[in-house]
Each structure stands twice: as C-alpha cells, then as structure tokens.
Design an enzyme around this catalytic site. Structure first.
Site, short mmCIF file in Angstrom:
data_model
loop_
_atom_site.label_atom_id
_atom_site.label_comp_id
_atom_site.label_asym_id
_atom_site.label_seq_id
_atom_site.Cartn_x
_atom_site.Cartn_y
_atom_site.Cartn_z
N LYS A 1 3.37 -17.17 3.49
CA LYS A 1 3.04 -15.89 4.13
C LYS A 1 4.28 -15.41 4.87
O LYS A 1 4.95 -16.21 5.54
CB LYS A 1 1.88 -16.11 5.13
CG LYS A 1 1.08 -14.87 5.42
CD LYS A 1 0.22 -14.46 4.25
CE LYS A 1 -1.00 -13.67 4.66
NZ LYS A 1 -1.84 -13.37 3.47
N THR B 1 -2.56 -18.33 1.38
CA THR B 1 -1.60 -17.76 2.33
C THR B 1 -2.34 -17.22 3.56
O THR B 1 -1.78 -17.16 4.65
CB THR B 1 -0.73 -16.66 1.68
OG1 THR B 1 -1.54 -15.55 1.35
CG2 THR B 1 0.00 -17.20 0.46
N HIS C 1 1.11 -1.77 20.15
CA HIS C 1 -0.12 -2.52 20.43
C HIS C 1 0.05 -4.02 20.19
O HIS C 1 0.57 -4.44 19.15
CB HIS C 1 -1.26 -2.00 19.56
CG HIS C 1 -1.51 -0.53 19.71
ND1 HIS C 1 -1.96 0.03 20.89
CD2 HIS C 1 -1.36 0.50 18.86
CE1 HIS C 1 -2.10 1.34 20.73
NE2 HIS C 1 -1.73 1.66 19.50
#
Ligand SMILES: O=c1[nH]c(=O)c2[nH]c(=O)[nH]c2[nH]1
Length: 301
Positions: free
Chosen positions: A18, A63, A260
């Site tokens: 990943k 992943t 954020h």
C-alpha cells in the site's frame, strides 16, 4: 481451481503493498503534546504466486489490511517514536503475523513539522509549524504619475495545533454528517498578502512582525494556547493582529485551507484522540480581507 492458459511465461518477481498511507499520531503527555505525520509505503514479498496463476487469493495479506496495520502499529507506541522505529515495528508486525510473508519492506516519510518557537526559545506545548517551507512574496505597482503601491505576503506557511480548536453550532440538515466537536486538530497553510499605505521603517521588520502576529493569534501563549471556535474566527484574529502590529499596513488578505485530520479508530480500538488520517484533499477553504475601518479591501475576493 482455475489455471490460466496462455503463452509460455514465468512469474519472475512479485510483491504487493500500500502506498501513501497518511497518518498522524499524537501523544498527549499532560498539557504537552507530541505530534508526527507520516506517509507510509508498505511492500510484502510473500508466497503468493498462486494469485497470479489461479483464481485463489488464499493467505493473501490484502493491501487494505496493510493500511490498517499502519494505524494499528502506530497505536501500539505508547511514547513518541522515530520513523525508523516505526518502520521496523511495522515490518515485524507483517512477518510475525502472516506466515506466507517472507519479507516486509516499509518506507516512512516524515513531514517536517517542528514544535513552534514562540520567540526567545519558548516552545509551544501543542503548536507546530514547518519552518523554512514558506515563500515570502512582494508585489509592487508603479505608474507614470509617480504612484507606487506595495503589497507584502507569504505563501504556504503551515501551522497546526493539536488542541484548542472546536467546531460546533453550524447548520445541521439532511446533508450534514459532520458532528459538532469540542476538540480537534486544526491545521492550515497560510497564504496572505498585506497592503502598505506607507513605507515602513523596514520591510523585513514588517514581514517579521506580521508573521509573529499571525502565529500569536493562531497559537496563543506557549502554555495554554488560545481557543479557535472556527478557522473563520481565527482568521479574523490573525488579520486584526497583523494590522495592530504594523501601522503602515492598511489591509490583510488571508487564505486558509482547512487541512483535515480525520479521527481514526485503529481496528482493535475506538478513536482515542491519538490516531488520525492525514488528508490534503478535499479541504475546506476559508478566506477574507481584514482592513482598518473604511479602507478599501485590496485583493482577490
Ligand atoms: O473551522 C471550520 N470552518 C468551517 O467552515 C468548516 N466546515 C467544516 O466542515 N469544518 C469546518 N471548520
């Protein structure tokens, strides 16, 4: 079991992982908070040839599981760790938990957040900046009637605080999913311009004064900080502080994306104000011009 027919071919190498798992970790030690933001890349070498040759994914560490493992391992560190320690712990997690994995390769990129220095070496309990990443700007217009206008500015000055930020009381309707929060991480990348009505004793000193005003209004005192009920409120405080700090500045434009950091529950536990998904898109975007009373706003809106 499906065997893939086709031309003679060999699977020479294979691995799966990943990329860009963005995570922030906060360790709250009383009033002093430690913050890191990582972008993590995992890659597993494993006995997984059958997934390339057949329809079986047996034993595969997906992943998605690798991504969740990043959050889980970050949660296990009870005290601040280095990116090297984190990379090793994550690699160990993969080889210890998944028998078909023979090698885990982990890359950790650490964002350049530094504890904010509020002047004279006074380090802030819960505020961070990325010093040296910002760009100072200057814009001048000169006409053939002898009129000169000067605007100073800054682009991309990143600031973040791990507490003293809330957001509540906003309109809730059927399209609203965001809950009211009394405590959150707030982070932005300040882009600002300020227009001079006269020539200051020193443009360098004016720049330093405006930047100091921005930081003081955003962070508050090194101990305790100051509450931000919204980016909007804090933006106005910052503009006002800049006007108060340099008499020759007549108006300030501020653009502040709301970068954020989303609460994250790391698989085996609830969100406990320590693990966050770091994001840059989509982001809120708040901007305004703050002027001395009856001055014309100078730009952008
Ligand atoms: O300080 C904030 N201002 C907003 O306008 C806003 N909108 C949102 O989703 N979060 C926030 N936070």
């Amino acid at each position: 079991m499906l065997e893939m027919a086709g031309p003679q071919a060999e699977l020479a190498l294979h691995q799966h992982g990943k990329s860009r798992v963005r995570i922030a970790r906060v360790w709250r030690q009383g009033d002093v908070h430690h913050f890191v933001e990582y972008s993590v890349f995992t890659m597993l070498e494993s006995d997984m040839a059958h997934a390339y040759h057949t329809d079986s994914n047996r034993g595969m560490t997906s992943t998605d599981t690798q991504k969740n493992s990043v959050y889980y391992v970050a949660k296990q560190f009870e005290a601040p760790c280095s990116p090297e320690e984190f990379a090793v712990a994550l690699g160990q997690h993969f080889v210890r938990n998944y028998p078909l994995v023979w090698k885990a390769k982990v890359l950790v990129e650490m964002m350049p957040w530094k504890r904010a220095d509020m002047g004279g070496g006074q380090l802030h309990d819960h505020a961070y900046t990325q010093p040296g990443q910002e760009v100072r700007t200057a814009y001048a217009t000169v006409d053939n009637q002898g009129k000169t206008e000067v605007t100073g500015g800054v682009k991309g000055y990143k600031v973040l605080k791990t507490t003293q930020s809330s957001y509540s009381g906003f309109l809730h309707d059927k399209f609203t999913t965001l809950p009211d929060v009394s405590d959150r991480i707030v982070a932005t990348s300040i882009t600002a311009t300020w227009k001079f009505s006269g020539i200051p004793a020193s443009y360098d000193a004016a720049y330093a004064a405006v930047m100091k005003a921005f930081l003081s209004a955003f962070f508050g005192p090194a101990k305790g900080g100051v509450l931000s009920p919204s980016v909007q409120y804090t933006l106005f405080q910052m503009g006002q502080a800049a006007l108060n700090s340099v008499p020759e500045v007549e108006s300030v434009y501020l653009n502040m994306p709301n970068l954020h950091f989303l609460p994250c529950a790391p698989v085996t536990s609830q969100f406990e104000n320590d693990i966050y998904l770091a994001t840059s898109e989509p982001h809120g975007n708040i901007e305004a011009v703050v002027t001395r009373p009856s001055t014309q706003p100078h730009c952008r809106l």
